[in-house]
Motif scaffolding. Sequence first.
Motif, PDB file in Angstrom:
ATOM      1  N   HIS A  52     100.922 -51.424  13.826  1.00  0.00           N
ATOM      2  CA  HIS A  52     100.010 -50.816  12.875  1.00  0.00           C
ATOM      3  C   HIS A  52      98.742 -51.528  12.683  1.00  0.00           C
ATOM      4  CE1 HIS A  52     103.604 -48.289  11.425  1.00  0.00           C
ATOM      5  NE2 HIS A  52     104.277 -49.501  11.503  1.00  0.00           N
ATOM      6  N   LYS A  53      97.872 -50.569  13.162  1.00  0.00           N
ATOM      7  CA  LYS A  53      96.399 -51.272  12.858  1.00  0.00           C
ATOM      8  C   LYS A  53      95.750 -50.301  11.963  1.00  0.00           C
ATOM      9  CE  LYS A  53      96.547 -52.023  17.637  1.00  0.00           C
ATOM     10  NZ  LYS A  53      96.192 -53.476  17.987  1.00  0.00           N
ATOM     11  N   THR A  54      95.031 -51.009  11.404  1.00  0.00           N
ATOM     12  CA  THR A  54      93.918 -50.573  10.235  1.00  0.00           C
ATOM     13  C   THR A  54      92.771 -50.457  10.433  1.00  0.00           C
ATOM     14  OG1 THR A  54      95.407 -51.472   8.671  1.00  0.00           O
ATOM     15  CG2 THR A  54      93.453 -50.851   7.758  1.00  0.00           C
ATOM     16  N   SER A  55      92.294 -49.181  10.065  1.00  0.00           N
ATOM     17  CA  SER A  55      90.526 -49.127  10.356  1.00  0.00           C
ATOM     18  C   SER A  55      89.843 -49.183   8.955  1.00  0.00           C
ATOM     19  CB  SER A  55      90.420 -47.848  10.976  1.00  0.00           C
ATOM     20  OG  SER A  55      88.891 -47.594  11.020  1.00  0.00           O
ATOM     21  N   VAL A  56      88.873 -49.951   8.865  1.00  0.00           N
ATOM     22  CA  VAL A  56      88.406 -50.274   7.539  1.00  0.00           C
ATOM     23  C   VAL A  56      86.990 -49.888   7.518  1.00  0.00           C
ATOM     24  CG1 VAL A  56      87.862 -52.100   5.674  1.00  0.00           C
ATOM     25  CG2 VAL A  56      89.984 -52.299   7.134  1.00  0.00           C
ATOM     26  N   SER A  57      86.629 -49.009   6.467  1.00  0.00           N
ATOM     27  CA  SER A  57      85.393 -48.583   6.192  1.00  0.00           C
ATOM     28  C   SER A  57      84.647 -49.195   4.990  1.00  0.00           C
ATOM     29  CB  SER A  57      85.022 -47.066   6.445  1.00  0.00           C
ATOM     30  OG  SER A  57      85.909 -46.368   5.502  1.00  0.00           O
ATOM     31  N   VAL A  58      83.433 -49.536   4.738  1.00  0.00           N
ATOM     32  CA  VAL A  58      82.977 -49.859   3.629  1.00  0.00           C
ATOM     33  C   VAL A  58      81.892 -48.877   2.969  1.00  0.00           C
ATOM     34  CG1 VAL A  58      81.663 -51.953   2.414  1.00  0.00           C
ATOM     35  CG2 VAL A  58      83.522 -52.351   4.295  1.00  0.00           C
ATOM     36  N   LYS A  59      82.089 -48.650   1.755  1.00  0.00           N
ATOM     37  CA  LYS A  59      81.138 -47.672   1.157  1.00  0.00           C
ATOM     38  C   LYS A  59      80.500 -48.288   0.064  1.00  0.00           C
ATOM     39  CE  LYS A  59      82.443 -43.681   1.112  1.00  0.00           C
ATOM     40  NZ  LYS A  59      83.215 -42.165   0.419  1.00  0.00           N
ATOM     41  N   ASP A  60      79.149 -48.251  -0.008  1.00  0.00           N
ATOM     42  CA  ASP A  60      78.418 -48.860  -1.042  1.00  0.00           C
ATOM     43  C   ASP A  60      77.949 -47.728  -2.336  1.00  0.00           C
ATOM     44  OD1 ASP A  60      77.025 -51.506   0.798  1.00  0.00           O
ATOM     45  OD2 ASP A  60      78.536 -51.783  -0.727  1.00  0.00           O
ATOM     46  N   CYS A  72      76.903 -42.191 -10.600  1.00  0.00           N
ATOM     47  CA  CYS A  72      78.398 -42.556  -9.877  1.00  0.00           C
ATOM     48  C   CYS A  72      78.908 -40.997  -9.609  1.00  0.00           C
ATOM     49  CB  CYS A  72      79.262 -43.284 -10.726  1.00  0.00           C
ATOM     50  SG  CYS A  72      78.644 -45.011 -10.802  1.00  0.00           S
ATOM     51  N   GLU A  73      78.612 -40.153 -10.476  1.00  0.00           N
ATOM     52  CA  GLU A  73      79.508 -38.788 -10.395  1.00  0.00           C
ATOM     53  C   GLU A  73      78.622 -37.975  -9.326  1.00  0.00           C
ATOM     54  OE1 GLU A  73      82.069 -38.497 -11.929  1.00  0.00           O
ATOM     55  OE2 GLU A  73      81.885 -40.520 -13.051  1.00  0.00           O
ATOM     56  N   GLY A  74      77.374 -38.303  -8.973  1.00  0.00           N
ATOM     57  CA  GLY A  74      76.706 -37.338  -8.108  1.00  0.00           C
ATOM     58  C   GLY A  74      76.481 -37.718  -6.720  1.00  0.00           C
ATOM     59  N   GLY A  75      75.544 -37.937  -5.969  1.00  0.00           N
ATOM     60  CA  GLY A  75      75.529 -38.200  -4.460  1.00  0.00           C
ATOM     61  C   GLY A  75      75.848 -39.605  -4.498  1.00  0.00           C
ATOM     62  N   VAL A  76      76.195 -40.032  -3.300  1.00  0.00           N
ATOM     63  CA  VAL A  76      76.830 -41.267  -2.776  1.00  0.00           C
ATOM     64  C   VAL A  76      75.942 -41.690  -1.547  1.00  0.00           C
ATOM     65  CG1 VAL A  76      78.432 -42.569  -1.963  1.00  0.00           C
ATOM     66  CG2 VAL A  76      79.294 -40.759  -3.650  1.00  0.00           C
ATOM     67  N   ARG A  77      75.285 -43.003  -1.843  1.00  0.00           N
ATOM     68  CA  ARG A  77      74.418 -43.423  -1.135  1.00  0.00           C
ATOM     69  C   ARG A  77      75.342 -44.649  -0.375  1.00  0.00           C
ATOM     70  NH1 ARG A  77      69.080 -46.864  -2.012  1.00  0.00           N
ATOM     71  NH2 ARG A  77      68.765 -47.781  -0.047  1.00  0.00           N
ATOM     72  N   THR A  78      75.699 -44.347   0.893  1.00  0.00           N
ATOM     73  CA  THR A  78      76.314 -45.394   1.519  1.00  0.00           C
ATOM     74  C   THR A  78      75.703 -46.310   2.604  1.00  0.00           C
ATOM     75  OG1 THR A  78      76.780 -43.896   3.444  1.00  0.00           O
ATOM     76  CG2 THR A  78      78.347 -43.858   1.359  1.00  0.00           C
ATOM     77  N   SER A  79      76.008 -47.687   2.822  1.00  0.00           N
ATOM     78  CA  SER A  79      75.543 -48.335   3.904  1.00  0.00           C
ATOM     79  C   SER A  79      76.737 -49.037   4.527  1.00  0.00           C
ATOM     80  CB  SER A  79      74.606 -49.418   3.347  1.00  0.00           C
ATOM     81  OG  SER A  79      75.196 -50.137   2.029  1.00  0.00           O
ATOM     82  N   SER A  80      76.439 -49.241   5.721  1.00  0.00           N
ATOM     83  CA  SER A  80      77.486 -49.900   6.641  1.00  0.00           C
ATOM     84  C   SER A  80      77.396 -51.282   6.310  1.00  0.00           C
ATOM     85  CB  SER A  80      77.500 -49.882   8.006  1.00  0.00           C
ATOM     86  OG  SER A  80      76.245 -50.334   8.566  1.00  0.00           O
ATOM     87  N   TRP A  81      78.440 -52.279   6.653  1.00  0.00           N
ATOM     88  CA  TRP A  81      78.607 -53.626   6.373  1.00  0.00           C
ATOM     89  C   TRP A  81      77.563 -54.300   7.344  1.00  0.00           C
ATOM     90  CZ3 TRP A  81      80.186 -57.574   9.826  1.00  0.00           C
ATOM     91  CH2 TRP A  81      80.208 -58.837   9.188  1.00  0.00           C
ATOM     92  N   ARG A  82      77.259 -53.600   8.542  1.00  0.00           N
ATOM     93  CA  ARG A  82      76.310 -54.523   9.314  1.00  0.00           C
ATOM     94  C   ARG A  82      74.642 -54.006   8.929  1.00  0.00           C
ATOM     95  NH1 ARG A  82      78.201 -52.516  15.471  1.00  0.00           N
ATOM     96  NH2 ARG A  82      79.768 -54.090  15.693  1.00  0.00           N
TER      97      ARG A  82
END
Length: 86
Positions: A52-60, A72-82
Motif C-alpha cells: 500500500h502506497k500513500t499519496s499525500v497532498s498538502v493544502k493551506d 474558511c467557508e468561501g474560496g480556498v487558497r492552496t499552496s504546495s509544500w515546495r
Amino acid sequence: MIYVSDHPKCNSKAVFDPPQTVFEDYYHPQHVDVVHQVQVIRRHHCVPVYHHKTSVSVKDVYCGDFEGAEGCEGGVRTSSWRNKRR
C-alpha cells in the motif's frame, strides 16, 4: 459250548493304513527390504502481495484577515509544500 482253549492259536498280523503326511512347519526370519518411493513435486504459484502506497497532498486554507482570503467557508487558497519552502 466251545472254549477258547479248544481252538487253535491264530498268528497275529499287522494291517497298515496308507501313510498320512504330517507337516511340522518351522519359520525363520528373512530380511526383506521394502522400499517406499516418495516423489516430491514442488509447485510454484504466484501470490499477490499488496504494498500500500500513500499519496499525500498538502493544502493551506487561509481563514481570517489574510490578504486575498475569502474566509474558511468561501474560496480556498492552496499552496504546495515546495512553494512554501522557497
